[in-house]
Write an enzyme that holds these catalytic residues in place. Sequence first.
Site, PDB file in Angstrom:
ATOM      1  N   THR A  47     -21.635  22.680  15.388  1.00  0.00           N
ATOM      2  CA  THR A  47     -22.645  21.949  14.508  1.00  0.00           C
ATOM      3  C   THR A  47     -22.184  20.815  13.661  1.00  0.00           C
ATOM      4  O   THR A  47     -22.946  19.844  13.361  1.00  0.00           O
ATOM      5  CB  THR A  47     -23.538  23.073  13.613  1.00  0.00           C
ATOM      6  N   CYS A  48     -21.037  20.841  13.214  1.00  0.00           N
ATOM      7  CA  CYS A  48     -20.456  20.197  12.198  1.00  0.00           C
ATOM      8  C   CYS A  48     -20.101  18.773  12.890  1.00  0.00           C
ATOM      9  O   CYS A  48     -20.350  17.825  12.474  1.00  0.00           O
ATOM     10  CB  CYS A  48     -19.248  20.910  11.351  1.00  0.00           C
TER      11      CYS A  48
END
Length: 157
Positions: A47-48
Amino acid sequence: MIQIGEKIPAVEVTVAGTEGHKKVNVAELFAGKKVVLFALPGAFTPTCSAAHLPGYVVHADDLKAKGVDMIACLSVNDAFVMQAWGESQNAEQLTMIADGGAALTQALGLVLDTGDFGGIRSQRYAMVLEDGVVKLLNVEAPNSFEVSKAEAVLQAL
């Protein structure tokens, strides 16, 4: 946990950039500036890398148009990882902050203990600081990605 109206603690971190790594006191780094500081559990994580950091890269000019002087990305990673990640994400307009020993993350009260998966990390959050004072603090619920994204911060500004 740090609250709105409180000053960022005077903790040393490392700014990772193409010109090398520089140890700085974060209170001094943010002094006199309007700063968007966002933090995430780890560089090069799904996600980062796919959404959180890229959102700030895409919206950097929009944030600066709202008076933001600095956009800083923090992770409990070493400076070499933060530098490589920033370069791989074309994040040269962002300040990449390595909180290698989690000193700032702990001082903020925003620790995420992932156990054997990665150890002590930062919770996912975004804050707006003016001259080192917290004006907005959006901390994500576990396994969520809504309030700390660039679009949410832009809307709040």
